[in-house]
Design a protein around this motif. Structure first.
Motif, PDB file in Angstrom:
ATOM      1  N   GLY A  54      58.529  93.859  71.828  1.00 34.27           N
ATOM      2  CA  GLY A  54      58.777  95.277  71.598  1.00 34.27           C
ATOM      3  C   GLY A  54      57.738  95.890  70.694  1.00 34.27           C
ATOM      4  N   SER A  55      57.989  97.110  70.274  1.00 33.23           N
ATOM      5  CA  SER A  55      57.034  97.849  69.451  1.00 33.23           C
ATOM      6  C   SER A  55      56.885  97.196  68.078  1.00 33.23           C
ATOM      7  CB  SER A  55      57.494  99.304  69.301  1.00 33.23           C
ATOM      8  OG  SER A  55      58.796  99.351  68.755  1.00 33.23           O
ATOM      9  N   PRO A  56      55.689  97.321  67.464  1.00 36.42           N
ATOM     10  CA  PRO A  56      55.460  96.677  66.170  1.00 36.42           C
ATOM     11  C   PRO A  56      56.175  97.386  65.023  1.00 36.42           C
ATOM     12  CG  PRO A  56      53.526  97.922  66.847  1.00 36.42           C
ATOM     13  CD  PRO A  56      54.479  97.960  68.001  1.00 36.42           C
ATOM     14  N   VAL A  57      56.692  96.570  64.109  1.00 36.07           N
ATOM     15  CA  VAL A  57      57.349  97.039  62.897  1.00 36.07           C
ATOM     16  C   VAL A  57      56.751  96.275  61.730  1.00 36.07           C
ATOM     17  CG1 VAL A  57      59.510  97.039  61.600  1.00 36.07           C
ATOM     18  CG2 VAL A  57      59.518  97.701  64.001  1.00 36.07           C
ATOM     19  N   ILE A  58      56.428  96.980  60.655  1.00 37.89           N
ATOM     20  CA  ILE A  58      55.844  96.341  59.472  1.00 37.89           C
ATOM     21  C   ILE A  58      56.768  96.563  58.286  1.00 37.89           C
ATOM     22  CG2 ILE A  58      53.878  96.312  57.879  1.00 37.89           C
ATOM     23  CD1 ILE A  58      52.128  97.248  60.191  1.00 37.89           C
ATOM     24  N   LEU A  59      57.158  95.460  57.645  1.00 37.98           N
ATOM     25  CA  LEU A  59      58.070  95.481  56.512  1.00 37.98           C
ATOM     26  C   LEU A  59      57.285  95.394  55.202  1.00 37.98           C
ATOM     27  CD1 LEU A  59      60.713  92.953  57.886  1.00 37.98           C
ATOM     28  CD2 LEU A  59      60.890  95.443  57.893  1.00 37.98           C
ATOM     29  N   ILE A  60      57.629  96.253  54.246  1.00 40.66           N
ATOM     30  CA  ILE A  60      56.958  96.275  52.945  1.00 40.66           C
ATOM     31  C   ILE A  60      58.023  96.106  51.864  1.00 40.66           C
ATOM     32  CG2 ILE A  60      55.489  97.603  51.401  1.00 40.66           C
ATOM     33  CD1 ILE A  60      54.438  99.060  53.899  1.00 40.66           C
ATOM     34  N   PRO A  61      57.913  95.074  51.032  1.00 44.31           N
ATOM     35  CA  PRO A  61      58.975  94.743  50.082  1.00 44.31           C
ATOM     36  C   PRO A  61      58.981  95.620  48.840  1.00 44.31           C
ATOM     37  CG  PRO A  61      57.166  93.207  49.847  1.00 44.31           C
ATOM     38  CD  PRO A  61      56.808  94.100  51.015  1.00 44.31           C
ATOM     39  N   GLY A  62      60.000  95.422  48.021  1.00 47.74           N
ATOM     40  CA  GLY A  62      60.138  96.150  46.771  1.00 47.74           C
ATOM     41  C   GLY A  62      59.233  95.605  45.683  1.00 47.74           C
ATOM     42  N   LEU A  63      59.312  96.202  44.537  1.00 41.13           N
ATOM     43  CA  LEU A  63      58.450  95.853  43.417  1.00 41.13           C
ATOM     44  C   LEU A  63      58.663  94.405  42.977  1.00 41.13           C
ATOM     45  CD1 LEU A  63      56.419  97.284  41.474  1.00 41.13           C
ATOM     46  CD2 LEU A  63      58.320  97.410  39.868  1.00 41.13           C
ATOM     47  N   GLY A  64      57.568  93.664  42.840  1.00 38.85           N
ATOM     48  CA  GLY A  64      57.647  92.283  42.393  1.00 38.85           C
ATOM     49  C   GLY A  64      58.124  91.310  43.441  1.00 38.85           C
ATOM     50  N   HIS A  68      58.748  87.639  51.930  1.00 49.03           N
ATOM     51  CA  HIS A  68      59.839  86.707  52.217  1.00 49.03           C
ATOM     52  C   HIS A  68      61.201  87.289  51.858  1.00 49.03           C
ATOM     53  CE1 HIS A  68      57.422  83.256  53.429  1.00 49.03           C
ATOM     54  NE2 HIS A  68      56.586  83.560  52.450  1.00 49.03           N
ATOM     55  N   SER A  69      61.237  88.360  51.096  1.00 44.52           N
ATOM     56  CA  SER A  69      62.529  88.978  50.787  1.00 44.52           C
ATOM     57  C   SER A  69      63.217  89.470  52.055  1.00 44.52           C
ATOM     58  CB  SER A  69      62.353  90.133  49.805  1.00 44.52           C
ATOM     59  OG  SER A  69      61.596  91.193  50.367  1.00 44.52           O
ATOM     60  N   PHE A  70      62.423  89.623  53.138  1.00 42.28           N
ATOM     61  CA  PHE A  70      62.965  90.103  54.408  1.00 42.28           C
ATOM     62  C   PHE A  70      63.247  88.969  55.400  1.00 42.28           C
ATOM     63  CE2 PHE A  70      60.463  93.927  53.123  1.00 42.28           C
ATOM     64  CZ  PHE A  70      61.474  94.874  53.177  1.00 42.28           C
ATOM     65  N   ASP A  71      63.106  87.720  54.994  1.00 46.01           N
ATOM     66  CA  ASP A  71      63.148  86.607  55.946  1.00 46.01           C
ATOM     67  C   ASP A  71      64.287  86.702  56.962  1.00 46.01           C
ATOM     68  OD1 ASP A  71      60.880  85.141  55.459  1.00 46.01           O
ATOM     69  OD2 ASP A  71      61.805  83.788  54.012  1.00 46.01           O
ATOM     70  N   VAL A  72      65.505  86.796  56.478  1.00 42.42           N
ATOM     71  CA  VAL A  72      66.660  86.784  57.388  1.00 42.42           C
ATOM     72  C   VAL A  72      66.721  88.076  58.195  1.00 42.42           C
ATOM     73  CG1 VAL A  72      69.175  86.656  57.518  1.00 42.42           C
ATOM     74  CG2 VAL A  72      67.927  85.226  55.873  1.00 42.42           C
ATOM     75  N   PHE A  73      66.541  89.195  57.516  1.00 43.85           N
ATOM     76  CA  PHE A  73      66.572  90.500  58.177  1.00 43.85           C
ATOM     77  C   PHE A  73      65.503  90.584  59.255  1.00 43.85           C
ATOM     78  CE2 PHE A  73      65.187  94.990  58.350  1.00 43.85           C
ATOM     79  CZ  PHE A  73      66.390  95.614  58.653  1.00 43.85           C
ATOM     80  N   ALA A  74      64.297  90.092  58.967  1.00 42.12           N
ATOM     81  CA  ALA A  74      63.173  90.182  59.906  1.00 42.12           C
ATOM     82  C   ALA A  74      63.456  89.416  61.193  1.00 42.12           C
ATOM     83  CB  ALA A  74      61.903  89.653  59.244  1.00 42.12           C
ATOM     84  N   VAL A  75      64.055  88.245  61.061  1.00 42.49           N
ATOM     85  CA  VAL A  75      64.350  87.442  62.255  1.00 42.49           C
ATOM     86  C   VAL A  75      65.295  88.199  63.177  1.00 42.49           C
ATOM     87  CG1 VAL A  75      65.509  85.364  63.078  1.00 42.49           C
ATOM     88  CG2 VAL A  75      63.882  85.221  61.191  1.00 42.49           C
ATOM     89  N   LYS A  76      66.305  88.833  62.602  1.00 43.04           N
ATOM     90  CA  LYS A  76      67.264  89.577  63.426  1.00 43.04           C
ATOM     91  C   LYS A  76      66.627  90.831  64.020  1.00 43.04           C
ATOM     92  CE  LYS A  76      71.197  87.646  61.020  1.00 43.04           C
ATOM     93  NZ  LYS A  76      72.439  87.844  60.247  1.00 43.04           N
ATOM     94  N   LEU A  77      65.730  91.462  63.270  1.00 45.42           N
ATOM     95  CA  LEU A  77      65.047  92.641  63.787  1.00 45.42           C
ATOM     96  C   LEU A  77      64.072  92.260  64.898  1.00 45.42           C
ATOM     97  CD1 LEU A  77      64.821  95.708  63.330  1.00 45.42           C
ATOM     98  CD2 LEU A  77      62.961  95.235  61.708  1.00 45.42           C
ATOM     99  N   SER A  78      63.576  91.020  64.879  1.00 44.69           N
ATOM    100  CA  SER A  78      62.596  90.579  65.884  1.00 44.69           C
ATOM    101  C   SER A  78      63.212  90.411  67.269  1.00 44.69           C
ATOM    102  CB  SER A  78      61.938  89.268  65.448  1.00 44.69           C
ATOM    103  OG  SER A  78      62.859  88.196  65.486  1.00 44.69           O
ATOM    104  N   SER A  79      64.534  90.522  67.366  1.00 42.99           N
ATOM    105  CA  SER A  79      65.155  90.458  68.699  1.00 42.99           C
ATOM    106  C   SER A  79      64.854  91.713  69.505  1.00 42.99           C
ATOM    107  CB  SER A  79      66.670  90.282  68.572  1.00 42.99           C
ATOM    108  OG  SER A  79      67.261  91.420  67.955  1.00 42.99           O
ATOM    109  N   THR A  80      64.425  92.777  68.828  1.00 47.54           N
ATOM    110  CA  THR A  80      64.127  94.030  69.532  1.00 47.54           C
ATOM    111  C   THR A  80      62.721  94.555  69.242  1.00 47.54           C
ATOM    112  OG1 THR A  80      65.228  95.181  67.684  1.00 47.54           O
ATOM    113  CG2 THR A  80      66.513  94.828  69.690  1.00 47.54           C
ATOM    114  N   HIS A  81      62.021  93.972  68.257  1.00 45.26           N
ATOM    115  CA  HIS A  81      60.698  94.454  67.883  1.00 45.26           C
ATOM    116  C   HIS A  81      59.808  93.301  67.445  1.00 45.26           C
ATOM    117  CE1 HIS A  81      62.410  98.497  67.966  1.00 45.26           C
ATOM    118  NE2 HIS A  81      63.401  98.035  67.235  1.00 45.26           N
TER     119      HIS A  81
END
Length: 331
Positions: A54-64, A68-81
């Motif tokens: 699917g279309s590309p999505v880029i995740l940018i984490p919070g301060l500090g 990897h703070s997105f590890d679990v969320f990213a895997v689930k989001l990768s089912s559509t993007h």
């Protein structure tokens, strides 16, 4: 109220960015490719590629935080993007340039995202930022709107991402006032400085309000006296590098968490919790209004019973809202 000891040291600007300490390194928890992308000479960023169709999505984490703070969320989001994540400079395994303001301005951090997109040959993407990551979203959306399909702020649409003079941003306002004061040299009068003086006077009520708020927060939560508990200089440089973003033409989804859980929340009494929740609501609604002033068409979602890491505390709801927003973007 979103204050925490770590953030208070970095002034209200960082307090609004996050109540999070630098992430503790840990083993990778998900399957992904790790890249080291050079964004300028001798500066490489850790970039994670979780794959997906699917279309590309880029995740940018919070301060500090790292990507990897997105590890679990990213895997689930990768089912559509197709999902990527960037660990900004000065953090984790990314390069650690000298902590000067010029090395960590909002424009510089935004340029890093653009450089990563160029390296990955991504002509256009949806950018998703958590907390202080909202700064990079606004920086890229302002400087390179042609490279952005849409912007998603995960509890990230605060003063570092959108500036409204009604509410201001203490770090930015203090810097601007300092510069204006430097231009008013009584020794050079009778040059006409009336316009500059009027501008300064118009800013003082907001500055006084911000300083009173900061003093109250420091009275409630004194900053640490132990130097080892002070934030790293790179994070201080990021705070000082904030810029005003007052215009955005791109589609925006802003998710606000009500109410944030504080690191010391377990020690608060019920009355203190109610007070903190009320202050958090007032503070957040001010920034909702600021966002509306800059992006009248922004899609705003308030999620109750959430913490600052809303993509974790309310994962399924955030995934649903995110996918609906992306699906509705112009092709």
């Amino acid at each position: 109220m979103k204050a925490c000891l770590f953030a208070l040291v970095l002034t209200v600007a960082i307090r609004t960015a996050s109540c999070q300490s630098p992430e503790v390194p840990q083993e990778d928890r998900t399957k992904h490719e790790v890249l080291a992308v050079e964004v300028e000479p001798s500066v490489r960023l850790e970039v994670l590629d979780w794959g997906g169709k699917g279309s590309p999505v880029i995740l940018i984490p919070g301060l500090g935080m790292t990507a990897h703070s997105f590890d679990v969320f990213a895997v689930k989001l990768s089912s559509t993007h197709h999902v990527y994540g960037i660990t900004r400079r000065g953090i984790g395994k990314s390069s650690d340039p000298e902590p000067t303001t010029t090395n960590y301005t909002a424009a510089r951090l935004g340029a890093d995202v653009v450089a990563v997109m160029d390296y990955l040959k991504i002509p256009k993407a949806v950018l998703i930022g958590h907390s202080f990551g909202g700064e990079e979203l606004s920086a890229v959306g302002t400087s390179h709107p042609e490279m952005v399909s849409g912007l998603i702020y995960l509890d990230a649409a605060y003063g570092y991402a959108f500036y409204d003079p009604r509410f201001g941003n203490l770090e930015i306002d203090v810097r601007d006032i300092r510069e204006e004061l430097a231009n008013i040299d009584p020794g050079k009068l009778p040059l006409d400085k009336r316009d500059q003086l009027r501008e300064l006077l118009s800013q003082l009520p907001r500055l006084i309000k911000d300083l009173e708020s900061l003093l109250q927060q420091m009275n409630d939560h004194p900053p640490p006296s132990d130097p080892s508990k002070l934030p790293p200089p790179q994070l201080v440089a990021m705070s000082k590098g904030q810029q005003k973003f007052t215009k955005m033409t791109l589609p925006v989804l802003a998710i606000f968490a009500y109410r944030h859980q504080l690191p010391e929340d377990g020690m608060l009494q019920d009355e203190q919790r109610r007070k903190a929740a009320g202050e958090n609501t007032v503070f957040t609604e001010e920034h909702v209004e600021a966002l509306k002033a800059v992006v009248p068409a922004a899609h705003i979602v308030r999620i109750p019973n959430a913490d600052h890491f809303v993509f974790r505390s309310n994962e399924s709801e955030v995934l649903r809202i995110t996918n609906e927003f992306i699906d509705g973007l112009p092709r």
